[in-house]
Design an enzyme around this catalytic site. Structure first.
Site: not given
Ligand code: F6P
Length: 556
Positions: A212, A218, A276-277, A362, A393, A521
């Site tokens: 987003k 990462e 995002g979620r 979240e 199990h 972060k």
């Molecule tokens: O670190 C949490 C977050 O901001 C989430 O809310 C989001 O889904 C995820 O990181 C990834 O963010 P992006 O889509 O901006 O890479």
């Protein structure tokens, strides 16, 4: 927004206090007895929707508590909040945005304009682009740098830019279309990218950079390493060519994606009014459309839209997301049960617990209310779980005999997603049996009777009985889908989305921001160069020790 007309804190209200008293009362009541006391309980504490039956009768509450919880929801202004949500009001007040993921699936009653632009029209234009792209890919019309047809797609994204698409693709295994394989890399641990790339051909692999913000370190690190992998395989090709041919971006920051080198026509966008979620319904769902076909993606959206309609229109007492939210409020906030298990009896739903962990935790893992004051009560449960049979199990021992109560959602489907005889009956019988066992338990008398029938001595019976008693009284919901289809999956996920929102409204928190993820972060960005430099002044003793150990072992 509603606070002025209601209490500064809902916890000061009379209904809140009444529910606290009810919780003490309900804790003394045997869950199994509710059925004898109230013969219509099973059907009255159930809702049948087009895609599933929600049976919430095995919960630790009676009709009076339910009425009080509904009263609480009204006192918290849930109906007004629901209206404001669907009308596109800026209910995500800490980020100053509306929350409009239902618009992505046609779930609004009326179109909303943002900055003078119709939300419905931008959504439909972007969906059209997505569809065209999927058709090109399925027809074999997309090629890599050497002209070879694209056969594999790797989604590089994390959190909401990963979990939704992978959860849905796993769930819709039986609905795959086309022959393009979809892979996911979410972890910055290079082991994952290395593993995924090891099985792929650089000439026929396309990368989707899903982010987003297009700043998540990462994801961007994985994207850069993916480009290097292509460059190693094709030293003759320029970075521009490789990015142009073999990179696609899905983002709410199209400028950043273009700056990275993705061609404008390969940037699929969504908007800051999609969290995002809650974004799997947007272009973030591109991997779903690739793996399952655009029609199935559309059916997923339609299923979610049917849940939007239900949530929007059904009175609170007959509203599945609202009932689930109120049960969660009841357990987490009033009964003091901090965790909630998600237990799918459907292998295809194996990622649902992980998906709901992000969606719920979240959103509602918050400790200040909308006024900015300490909220003073738990706002949402710790969500965890895995497929039911495997859990049986593994950790069900805890569910059955630990003194901790963990409410659970059992989720299964009537129709199997395969053709093997005999499996599905065993699966469903286990699901029904587990919720029954958790509710009823087995008392000392029954245990003694059973041991005696097996011929054990009185002494042995006395010794073993306490270990075999199950106290019961462990509550659960059961969601029984008619079948696991794109449509029902859409409805199921949207059910939980609205549950999360309703719970946040009742508990007077903002569910659509996530400031709690920022601190870590920022610190990671600050510490990363210190692994190399060893300049650790000002860091705490533990962090210094960990980094020094790292530096000693690596010889840095
Ligand atoms: O670190 C949490 C977050 O901001 C989430 O809310 C989001 O889904 C995820 O990181 C990834 O963010 P992006 O889509 O901006 O890479």
């Amino acid at each position: 927004m509603q606070d002025a007309q209601f209490h500064s804190s809902i916890s000061q209200s009379a209904i809140w206090k009444q529910l606290q008293a009810r919780a003490l009362e309900m804790k003394k009541h045997r869950l199994a007895d509710f059925f004898a006391e109230d013969p219509a309980r099973a059907s009255d504490f159930s809702l049948e929707l087009p895609e599933f039956l929600l049976d919430y009768s095995k919960n630790q509450l009676d009709r009076r508590v339910l009425v009080d919880l509904l009263h609480l929801a009204r006192e918290a202004g849930l109906e007004q909040w629901r209206e404001d949500f669907f009308a596109g009001k800026p209910i995500n007040a800490t980020e100053g945005r509306p929350v409009l993921h239902p618009a992505l699936r046609g779930g609004l009653a009326e179109d909303v304009e943002i900055g003078g632009v119709s939300v419905t029209s931008v959504v439909s234009a972007e969906l059209g682009r997505l569809k065209e792209f999927v058709v090109l890919l399925h027809n074999g019309d997309l090629t890599g740098y050497s002209g070879k047809r694209i056969t594999d797609v790797v989604n590089l994204g994390v959190g909401g830019s990963h979990l939704g698409p992978q959860t849905a693709i796993e769930a819709l295994r039986a609905h795959r279309k086309g022959d393009v394989a979809v892979h996911f890399v979410s972890n910055v641990d290079g082991a994952q990218l290395t593993d995924v790339l090891a099985g792929l051909d650089a000439e026929s692999t396309l990368f989707i950079v899903s982010s987003k913000t297009f700043t998540t370190s990462e994801t961007m690190t994985n994207a850069r390493s993916a480009l290097k992998w292509l460059q190693r395989a094709a030293p003759e090709a320029s970075a521009e060519t490789l990015l142009g041919k073999q990179f696609v971006a899905v983002t709410a920051s199209p400028e950043a994606a273009q700056k990275f080198g993705v061609l404008p026509e390969r940037v699929f966008r969504f908007w800051d009014w999609v969290g995002g979620r809650f974004s799997l319904w947007s272009s973030i769902g591109l991997p779903i459309a690739i793996a399952c076909g655009f029609e199935n993606f559309r059916a997923l959206l339609d299923g979610a839209a049917s849940m939007d309609r239900h949530f929007r229109e059904a009175p609170l007492e007959a509203n599945a997301p609202v009932i689930m939210a109120l049960l969660s409020v009841w357990y987490c906030t009033f009964m003091g049960y901090p965790a909630h298990a998600v237990l799918p009896y459907e292998q295809a739903l194996h990622m649902l617990p992980a998906y709901l962990q992000q969606a719920d935790m979240e959103s509602n893992g918050k400790s200040v209310s909308r006024s900015g004051a300490d909220v003073g009560y738990p706002t949402g449960p710790l969500i965890w779980g895995q497929t039911g049979i495997n859990g049986q199990h593994a950790f069900y021992q805890y569910l059955h005999q630990s003194p901790q109560v963990v409410p659970a959602d059992f989720i299964g489907s009537v129709t199997p997603g395969h053709e093997l005889d005999g499996h599905h009956e065993i699966l469903l019988a286990n699901m029904f049996a587990q919720s029954q066992a958790l509710m009823n338990g087995v008392d000392a008398e029954s245990v003694a009777r059973e041991l005696s029938a097996k011929g054990l001595s009185q002494e042995e019976i006395k010794r073993l009985t306490p270990f075999k008693v199950h106290r019961g009284g462990k509550p659960s919901n059961t969601i029984l889908l008619k079948e696991l289809s794109p449509r029902s999956l859409g409805a199921l996920i949207a059910l939980y989305e609205h549950k999360i929102f309703a719970q946040g409204v009742v508990l007077q928190i903002y569910s659509f921001d996530q400031w709690g993820v920022e601190l870590g972060k920022g610190l990671a960005n600050k510490l990363e160069p210190k692994l190399a430099s060893g300049a650790l002044e000002g860091e705490d003793g533990s962090t210094v020790q960990l980094i020094e150990y790292y530096r000693r072992i690596t010889g840095a």
